[in-house]
Design a protein around this motif. Structure first.
Motif, PDB file in Angstrom:
ATOM      1  N   MET A  11     -32.435 -60.843 -73.043  1.00  9.15           N
ATOM      2  CA  MET A  11     -32.389 -62.087 -72.341  1.00  9.15           C
ATOM      3  C   MET A  11     -31.305 -62.008 -71.270  1.00  9.15           C
ATOM      4  O   MET A  11     -30.195 -61.547 -71.523  1.00  9.15           O
ATOM      5  CB  MET A  11     -32.105 -63.208 -73.342  1.00  9.15           C
ATOM      6  N   THR A  12     -31.561 -62.487 -70.096  1.00  3.89           N
ATOM      7  CA  THR A  12     -30.585 -62.461 -69.007  1.00  3.89           C
ATOM      8  C   THR A  12     -29.855 -63.796 -68.932  1.00  3.89           C
ATOM      9  O   THR A  12     -30.347 -64.823 -69.394  1.00  3.89           O
ATOM     10  CB  THR A  12     -31.286 -62.187 -67.654  1.00  3.89           C
ATOM     11  N   ALA A  13     -28.680 -63.754 -68.321  1.00  2.48           N
ATOM     12  CA  ALA A  13     -27.884 -64.972 -68.176  1.00  2.48           C
ATOM     13  C   ALA A  13     -28.578 -65.935 -67.222  1.00  2.48           C
ATOM     14  O   ALA A  13     -29.239 -65.523 -66.262  1.00  2.48           O
ATOM     15  CB  ALA A  13     -26.498 -64.623 -67.662  1.00  2.48           C
ATOM     16  N   ASP A  14     -28.435 -67.192 -67.473  1.00  2.00           N
ATOM     17  CA  ASP A  14     -28.983 -68.242 -66.606  1.00  2.00           C
ATOM     18  C   ASP A  14     -28.291 -68.147 -65.249  1.00  2.00           C
ATOM     19  O   ASP A  14     -27.066 -68.091 -65.165  1.00  2.00           O
ATOM     20  CB  ASP A  14     -28.735 -69.602 -67.262  1.00  2.00           C
ATOM     21  N   ARG A  15     -29.051 -68.149 -64.181  1.00  2.00           N
ATOM     22  CA  ARG A  15     -28.493 -67.980 -62.826  1.00  2.00           C
ATOM     23  C   ARG A  15     -27.593 -69.146 -62.416  1.00  2.00           C
ATOM     24  O   ARG A  15     -26.824 -69.042 -61.463  1.00  2.00           O
ATOM     25  CB  ARG A  15     -29.599 -67.775 -61.806  1.00  2.00           C
ATOM     26  N   ARG A  16     -27.679 -70.255 -63.133  1.00  2.00           N
ATOM     27  CA  ARG A  16     -26.842 -71.416 -62.807  1.00  2.00           C
ATOM     28  C   ARG A  16     -25.423 -71.297 -63.367  1.00  2.00           C
ATOM     29  O   ARG A  16     -24.544 -72.074 -63.001  1.00  2.00           O
ATOM     30  CB  ARG A  16     -27.482 -72.692 -63.358  1.00  2.00           C
ATOM     31  N   VAL A  17     -25.193 -70.306 -64.218  1.00  2.47           N
ATOM     32  CA  VAL A  17     -23.868 -70.118 -64.804  1.00  2.47           C
ATOM     33  C   VAL A  17     -22.925 -69.579 -63.743  1.00  2.47           C
ATOM     34  O   VAL A  17     -23.243 -68.617 -63.037  1.00  2.47           O
ATOM     35  CB  VAL A  17     -23.938 -69.153 -66.013  1.00  2.47           C
ATOM     36  N   LYS A  18     -21.761 -70.207 -63.600  1.00  5.26           N
ATOM     37  CA  LYS A  18     -20.766 -69.811 -62.599  1.00  5.26           C
ATOM     38  C   LYS A  18     -19.511 -69.283 -63.286  1.00  5.26           C
ATOM     39  O   LYS A  18     -19.182 -69.676 -64.394  1.00  5.26           O
ATOM     40  CB  LYS A  18     -20.384 -71.009 -61.730  1.00  5.26           C
ATOM     41  N   ASP A  19     -18.815 -68.420 -62.596  1.00  5.00           N
ATOM     42  CA  ASP A  19     -17.528 -67.945 -63.068  1.00  5.00           C
ATOM     43  C   ASP A  19     -16.491 -68.998 -62.699  1.00  5.00           C
ATOM     44  O   ASP A  19     -16.219 -69.215 -61.517  1.00  5.00           O
ATOM     45  CB  ASP A  19     -17.190 -66.603 -62.420  1.00  5.00           C
ATOM     46  N   VAL A  20     -15.952 -69.673 -63.694  1.00  5.96           N
ATOM     47  CA  VAL A  20     -14.951 -70.702 -63.431  1.00  5.96           C
ATOM     48  C   VAL A  20     -13.538 -70.204 -63.739  1.00  5.96           C
ATOM     49  O   VAL A  20     -12.592 -70.968 -63.717  1.00  5.96           O
ATOM     50  CB  VAL A  20     -15.260 -72.000 -64.225  1.00  5.96           C
ATOM     51  N   GLY A  21     -13.419 -68.935 -64.049  1.00  5.86           N
ATOM     52  CA  GLY A  21     -12.118 -68.359 -64.345  1.00  5.86           C
ATOM     53  C   GLY A  21     -11.758 -68.522 -65.809  1.00  5.86           C
ATOM     54  O   GLY A  21     -12.450 -69.179 -66.579  1.00  5.86           O
ATOM     55  N   GLU A  22     -10.686 -67.881 -66.188  1.00  3.96           N
ATOM     56  CA  GLU A  22     -10.212 -67.951 -67.562  1.00  3.96           C
ATOM     57  C   GLU A  22      -9.584 -69.311 -67.840  1.00  3.96           C
ATOM     58  O   GLU A  22      -9.022 -69.934 -66.945  1.00  3.96           O
ATOM     59  CB  GLU A  22      -9.165 -66.862 -67.811  1.00  3.96           C
ATOM     60  N   ILE A  23      -9.673 -69.752 -69.063  1.00  2.00           N
ATOM     61  CA  ILE A  23      -8.989 -70.973 -69.464  1.00  2.00           C
ATOM     62  C   ILE A  23      -7.507 -70.653 -69.592  1.00  2.00           C
ATOM     63  O   ILE A  23      -7.115 -69.732 -70.305  1.00  2.00           O
ATOM     64  CB  ILE A  23      -9.563 -71.516 -70.786  1.00  2.00           C
ATOM     65  N   ARG A  24      -6.695 -71.422 -68.880  1.00  6.71           N
ATOM     66  CA  ARG A  24      -5.252 -71.214 -68.913  1.00  6.71           C
ATOM     67  C   ARG A  24      -4.583 -72.405 -69.584  1.00  6.71           C
ATOM     68  O   ARG A  24      -5.084 -73.527 -69.517  1.00  6.71           O
ATOM     69  CB  ARG A  24      -4.697 -71.048 -67.494  1.00  6.71           C
ATOM     70  N   THR A  25      -3.455 -72.160 -70.214  1.00  9.79           N
ATOM     71  CA  THR A  25      -2.712 -73.225 -70.886  1.00  9.79           C
ATOM     72  C   THR A  25      -1.236 -73.138 -70.497  1.00  9.79           C
ATOM     73  O   THR A  25      -0.774 -72.108 -69.990  1.00  9.79           O
ATOM     74  CB  THR A  25      -2.835 -73.119 -72.414  1.00  9.79           C
ATOM     75  N   ALA A  26      -0.532 -74.233 -70.740  1.00  8.48           N
ATOM     76  CA  ALA A  26       0.922 -74.275 -70.560  1.00  8.48           C
ATOM     77  C   ALA A  26       1.519 -75.006 -71.755  1.00  8.48           C
ATOM     78  O   ALA A  26       0.966 -76.020 -72.220  1.00  8.48           O
ATOM     79  CB  ALA A  26       1.281 -74.984 -69.263  1.00  8.48           C
ATOM     80  N   HIS A  27       2.635 -74.511 -72.254  1.00  9.21           N
ATOM     81  CA  HIS A  27       3.296 -75.112 -73.406  1.00  9.21           C
ATOM     82  C   HIS A  27       3.642 -76.573 -73.110  1.00  9.21           C
ATOM     83  O   HIS A  27       4.246 -76.887 -72.085  1.00  9.21           O
ATOM     84  CB  HIS A  27       4.562 -74.325 -73.741  1.00  9.21           C
ATOM     85  N   LEU A  28       3.231 -77.477 -73.995  1.00  7.43           N
ATOM     86  CA  LEU A  28       3.558 -78.893 -73.856  1.00  7.43           C
ATOM     87  C   LEU A  28       4.743 -79.250 -74.757  1.00  7.43           C
ATOM     88  O   LEU A  28       5.751 -79.766 -74.291  1.00  7.43           O
ATOM     89  CB  LEU A  28       2.344 -79.758 -74.201  1.00  7.43           C
ATOM     90  N   PHE A  29       4.624 -78.967 -76.051  1.00  8.11           N
ATOM     91  CA  PHE A  29       5.742 -79.183 -76.965  1.00  8.11           C
ATOM     92  C   PHE A  29       5.475 -78.535 -78.315  1.00  8.11           C
ATOM     93  O   PHE A  29       4.352 -78.168 -78.640  1.00  8.11           O
ATOM     94  CB  PHE A  29       6.081 -80.665 -77.146  1.00  8.11           C
ATOM     95  N   ASP A  30       6.532 -78.415 -79.087  1.00  9.12           N
ATOM     96  CA  ASP A  30       6.461 -78.044 -80.498  1.00  9.12           C
ATOM     97  C   ASP A  30       6.738 -79.317 -81.278  1.00  9.12           C
ATOM     98  O   ASP A  30       7.604 -80.115 -80.896  1.00  9.12           O
ATOM     99  CB  ASP A  30       7.504 -76.977 -80.845  1.00  9.12           C
ATOM    100  N   MET A  31       5.988 -79.519 -82.362  1.00 14.25           N
ATOM    101  CA  MET A  31       6.108 -80.746 -83.134  1.00 14.25           C
ATOM    102  C   MET A  31       6.194 -80.412 -84.621  1.00 14.25           C
ATOM    103  O   MET A  31       5.465 -79.557 -85.108  1.00 14.25           O
ATOM    104  CB  MET A  31       4.878 -81.627 -82.875  1.00 14.25           C
ATOM    105  N   VAL A  32       7.100 -81.110 -85.312  1.00 14.24           N
ATOM    106  CA  VAL A  32       7.195 -81.024 -86.766  1.00 14.24           C
ATOM    107  C   VAL A  32       6.927 -82.419 -87.313  1.00 14.24           C
ATOM    108  O   VAL A  32       7.554 -83.393 -86.877  1.00 14.24           O
ATOM    109  CB  VAL A  32       8.580 -80.529 -87.227  1.00 14.24           C
ATOM    110  N   VAL A  33       5.979 -82.498 -88.236  1.00 10.81           N
ATOM    111  CA  VAL A  33       5.633 -83.763 -88.881  1.00 10.81           C
ATOM    112  C   VAL A  33       6.028 -83.669 -90.351  1.00 10.81           C
ATOM    113  O   VAL A  33       5.526 -82.808 -91.078  1.00 10.81           O
ATOM    114  CB  VAL A  33       4.115 -84.065 -88.753  1.00 10.81           C
ATOM    115  N   ASP A  34       6.954 -84.543 -90.750  1.00 17.71           N
ATOM    116  CA  ASP A  34       7.336 -84.632 -92.161  1.00 17.71           C
ATOM    117  C   ASP A  34       6.252 -85.429 -92.874  1.00 17.71           C
ATOM    118  O   ASP A  34       5.754 -86.425 -92.348  1.00 17.71           O
ATOM    119  CB  ASP A  34       8.690 -85.325 -92.311  1.00 17.71           C
TER     120      ASP A  34
END
Length: 164
Positions: free
Chosen positions: A1-24
């Motif tokens: 099966m071939t990839a659907d021609r409508r699929v686009k390369d949107v790049g890698e998903i990137r993240t940035a650290h928001l916070f560290d959380m500790v829940v008691d």
């Protein structure tokens, strides 16, 4: 099966650290087995969060209405209220999955050993979303996050990153 021609390369998903959380956590409250699995409430007793530009306290009163499947996998249903260092309130919700392999379940069930289990030995991922009326943090209303959880003495902790 071939990839659907409508699929686009949107790049890698990137993240940035928001916070560290500790829940008691308060002592668990077993609700019991129902039609969808075994429900347990892990109530939040408080905690803290800290990251670049975003820090404060986890307020008591929220929690995780966790659902355990017969295979031991846990589905999270969490609602927390965060108070930032400058007194803004943030409503934080997230679902997620915590999957523990059979070889670490006994250690995780032991209150004295559970937080010593290396988080690399289990899968604990979340998808936090936020809601606030505080103008300085309104950008959080349209931000999708991902988190990685692990057990700590007296509670649970997360490394939370925003998806860019």
């Amino acid at each position: 099966m071939t990839a659907d021609r409508r699929v686009k390369d949107v790049g890698e998903i990137r993240t940035a650290h928001l916070f560290d959380m500790v829940v008691d956590l308060n002592p668990r409250l077993p609700i019991g087995s129902g039609p969808f699995g075994r429900r347990v409430l892990f109530g939040a007793a408080g905690g803290t969060f800290h990251g670049p530009g975003l820090s404060g306290d986890v307020l008591p009163g929220g929690g995780d209405w966790a659902l355990f499947a017969p295979d031991g996998a846990m589905s999270l249903d969490v609602r927390l209220t965060l108070r930032t260092h400058d007194d803004a309130l943030l409503h934080m919700t997230y679902g997620g999955r915590w999957v523990t392999p059979p070889e670490v379940r006994d250690a995780l069930a032991d209150p004295d050993e559970r937080y010593r289990v290396d988080p690399a030995h289990y899968y604990f991922r979340t998808n936090p979303l936020f809601e606030t009326g505080a103008e300085p943090y309104a950008w959080l209303n349209d931000t999708v996050c991902v988190g990685s959880g692990y057990l700590v003495e007296g509670g649970i902790a997360y490394k939370v990153s925003r998806v860019l």
